[in-house]
Write a protein that holds these residues in place. Structure first.
Motif: not given
Length: 465
Positions: A62-75
């Motif tokens: 497994q891995a956890f990846l943190e994106m720079n914005s919630e919008e990027a994560a939603q996309n």
């Protein structure tokens, strides 16, 4: 559970136990291959924005990846809900994490993760050193369904402005050369798209950096496009290539004659689900892609750009037929251009309606998209998905006046062989026909007479040299 994922003791970190909750900048990625690298995990998120942190749990795959914005994560989550992500041929699962941010330590594992983040994040990449070239060479393997220049433009435009593109067939493979303005875009596209399938299980992208530093395009047509020069002519001849490596790809006998029609012509406007992509150059737009990789922000995007037919549903209801002239054989030949027709039934009490069973749901989609609205015997066809999953043959002893035919063993099927070249010769109906398997003894007048005898007026004819 806390909203902060702490990586100080990654061996004890259990990850997300319950299902995904509300949107979060942190993405939970599961079922990773044992030998996965930090770079491969980060590359999953690269098309959607910068990744700001990474926590690898290799023991748990497994891995956890943190994106720079919630919008990027939603996309990212929305896109991978419709297009299966693969790493080293392993299907991985992407979902929102219950955690809102990642806190990591300075362990050797995390140092590798941070180094990979710095190397791949567009905000930290030196554009001059991002890639050995701004030109990518793209090979589409296992070409089961048509792919064209416009489709590739739509896919690759997600990673930067596509300046120029050339498509060609070489060594029996559909290929393209594609130029970005900078190495960052080329690097991002290669990392994210190499090995991905345009359609489920087929049309696999193989991407490498080209030795070319620039593309010289002379014509804007279905084989080449320079988006910085909308004034270029369409040209009837092959694109003029000034680099010898490109010239060899277009020598006679290697390139096929216009293998793919433009997307705006091949798919009727009725089925368009996306707007054209705007171009930074006045008067020029990139047509929308009828494909799975078309829009990274549309989680419901269908794979071919027209209403989705569920797998296993391959029967079409064809209505508004001319009952005086239509026959099962007529429909078999017409629909057989877009797939292998298994059975045809003209309804006994409603002879202006028929059921056509294709070999699979994708072929049914192709037939519906190309033939809906086309005129047959003077009447426009109306084609929809039937509620039936198969066409039933008449019971033994029951005569239906020859209105039901079984073609499952027909020698005229064009698509039985996986990856058949016939898949790359699928076009909408037009006034020009391509003839093959012509006996050597047949001359032009014989063929003109044949077609004229059916009531057609032959306006032009040409043998391939």
């Amino acid at each position: 559970m806390s909203t902060t994922a702490n990586g100080n003791d990654s061996k004890k970190f259990k990850g997300d136990i319950r299902g995904p909750g509300a949107p979060s900048r942190v993405i939970h990625i599961r079922k990773l291959p044992n030998d996965v690298t930090e770079t491969e995990v980060i590359s999953l998120g690269l098309p959607f924005g910068d990744a700001t942190n990474l926590l690898m749990l290799k023991a748990k795959n497994q891995a956890f990846l943190e994106m720079n914005s919630e919008e990027a994560a939603q996309n990212m989550v929305g896109y991978y809900s419709t297009v299966m992500p693969f790493i080293r041929n392993h299907h991985v699962y992407v979902q929102f994490s219950n955690h809102k941010e990642l806190k990591t330590d300075n362990s050797p594992n995390q140092e590798r993760a941070q180094a990979a983040l710095r190397a791949l994040s567009a905000a930290h990449v030196d554009p001059a050193a991002a890639a050995p070239s701004t030109v990518l060479r793209v090979v589409v393997e296992n070409l089961v369904y048509p792919v064209n220049l416009d489709a590739l433009c739509q896919i690759f435009s997600r990673f930067g402005t596509v300046l120029r593109i050339i498509v060609f067939t070489k060594n029996s493979q559909f290929q393209a050369l594609l130029q970005y303005p900078d190495g960052v875009s080329a690097q991002s596209a290669k990392l994210s798209l190499d090995g991905q399938n345009i359609y489920n299980g087929c049309c696999t992208l193989r991407i490498s950096f080209s030795k070319l530093t620039s593309l010289n395009v002379k014509y804007n047509n279905e084989k080449s496009r320079d988006f910085t020069r909308p004034d270029l002519p369409s040209g009837d001849s092959q694109p003029v290539m000034e680099h010898p490596a490109m010239a060899t790809a277009f020598t006679p006998g290697i390139i096929s004659a216009s293998p793919y029609a433009g997307a705006t012509h091949a798919f009727p406007p009725t089925f368009t689900i996306q707007q054209a992509v705007s171009s930074p150059y006045p008067g020029l737009t990139v047509p929308a892609l009828p494909g799975a990789l078309a829009s990274l922000s549309l989680p419901g995007a269908t794979r071919l750009g027209f209403p989705h037919i569920p797998a296993g549903h391959c029967v079409l209801l064809v209505s508004n037929l001319n009952p005086e002239r239509v026959t099962p054989h007529c429909l078999f030949i017409l629909f057989g251009v877009y797939g292998d027709v298994m059975r045809v039934k003209i309804l006994f009490n409603k002879k202006e309606n028929a059921l056509v069973q294709m070999s699979d749901s994708t072929q049914a989609q192709l037939a519906m998209s190309h033939l809906n609205g086309q005129r047959l015997h003077g009447k426009p066809l109306r084609i929809t998905l039937s509620k039936h999953t198969s066409v039933q043959l008449p019971r033994e002893g029951h005569e239906d006046q020859g209105l039901t035919k079984d073609y499952s063993n027909s020698p005229l099927h064009r698509f039985k062989k996986p990856g058949s070249k016939n898949y790359s010769n699928i076009f909408p109906p037009s006034a020009t026909l391509h003839l093959s398997n012509i006996p050597p003894s047949v001359v032009e007048d014989d063929l003109k007479l044949l077609f004229s005898s059916s009531g057609a007026a032959v306006k032009a004819f040409k043998f391939f040299q």
